[in-house]
Design a protein around this motif. Structure first.
Motif, PDB file in Angstrom:
ATOM      1  N   PRO A   1       8.115  -1.548  18.812  1.00 36.00           N
ATOM      2  CA  PRO A   1       7.521  -0.209  18.891  1.00 36.00           C
ATOM      3  C   PRO A   1       7.306   0.441  17.527  1.00 36.00           C
ATOM      4  N   ARG A   2       6.270   1.258  17.463  1.00 35.78           N
ATOM      5  CA  ARG A   2       6.046   2.085  16.284  1.00 35.78           C
ATOM      6  C   ARG A   2       7.128   3.159  16.242  1.00 35.78           C
ATOM      7  N   ALA A   3       7.217   3.874  15.149  1.00 30.04           N
ATOM      8  CA  ALA A   3       8.279   4.866  14.943  1.00 30.04           C
ATOM      9  C   ALA A   3       8.290   5.942  16.031  1.00 30.04           C
ATOM     10  N   ASP A   4       7.112   6.448  16.410  1.00 30.38           N
ATOM     11  CA  ASP A   4       7.071   7.502  17.423  1.00 30.38           C
ATOM     12  C   ASP A   4       7.537   6.996  18.786  1.00 30.38           C
ATOM     13  N   ALA A   5       7.142   5.795  19.143  1.00 31.14           N
ATOM     14  CA  ALA A   5       7.582   5.215  20.415  1.00 31.14           C
ATOM     15  C   ALA A   5       9.073   4.905  20.375  1.00 31.14           C
ATOM     16  N   MET A   6       9.575   4.469  19.224  1.00 35.76           N
ATOM     17  CA  MET A   6      11.004   4.180  19.094  1.00 35.76           C
ATOM     18  C   MET A   6      11.823   5.455  19.312  1.00 35.76           C
ATOM     19  N   GLN A   7      11.367   6.565  18.755  1.00 41.29           N
ATOM     20  CA  GLN A   7      12.075   7.834  18.947  1.00 41.29           C
ATOM     21  C   GLN A   7      12.096   8.232  20.421  1.00 41.29           C
ATOM     22  N   LYS A   8      10.992   8.036  21.109  1.00 38.99           N
ATOM     23  CA  LYS A   8      10.928   8.359  22.536  1.00 38.99           C
ATOM     24  C   LYS A   8      11.851   7.460  23.340  1.00 38.99           C
ATOM     25  N   LEU A   9      11.919   6.186  22.980  1.00 34.32           N
ATOM     26  CA  LEU A   9      12.823   5.272  23.680  1.00 34.32           C
ATOM     27  C   LEU A   9      14.272   5.701  23.500  1.00 34.32           C
TER      28      LEU A   9
END
Length: 64
Positions: free
Chosen positions: A46-54
């Motif tokens: 995942p990209r950084a934004d998706a990683m934060q959401k996860l």
């Protein structure tokens, strides 16, 4: 073990322990089901934004 392999294992463990569906993760992270599937299979990361959401979704801290 690579970062991608560690992420794959951790994500699979979280999905199994919470019994959450990949489609629900996809909706929350605002990505496609296929993207989440690729993460689980170790074919993507995942990209950084998706990683934060996860991390918020699973209520876990993001390690560097």
């Amino acid at each position: 073990m690579t970062d991608r392999e560690i992420f794959k294992r951790n994500l699979s463990d979280l999905i199994h322990s919470t019994k959450v569906r990949q489609i629900d993760i996809a909706k929350y992270a605002e990505v496609s089901y296929q993207t989440v599937s690729a993460w689980v299979q170790g074919r993507g990361y995942p990209r950084a934004d998706a990683m934060q959401k996860l991390c918020r979704f699973f209520n876990v801290k993001q390690s560097v």
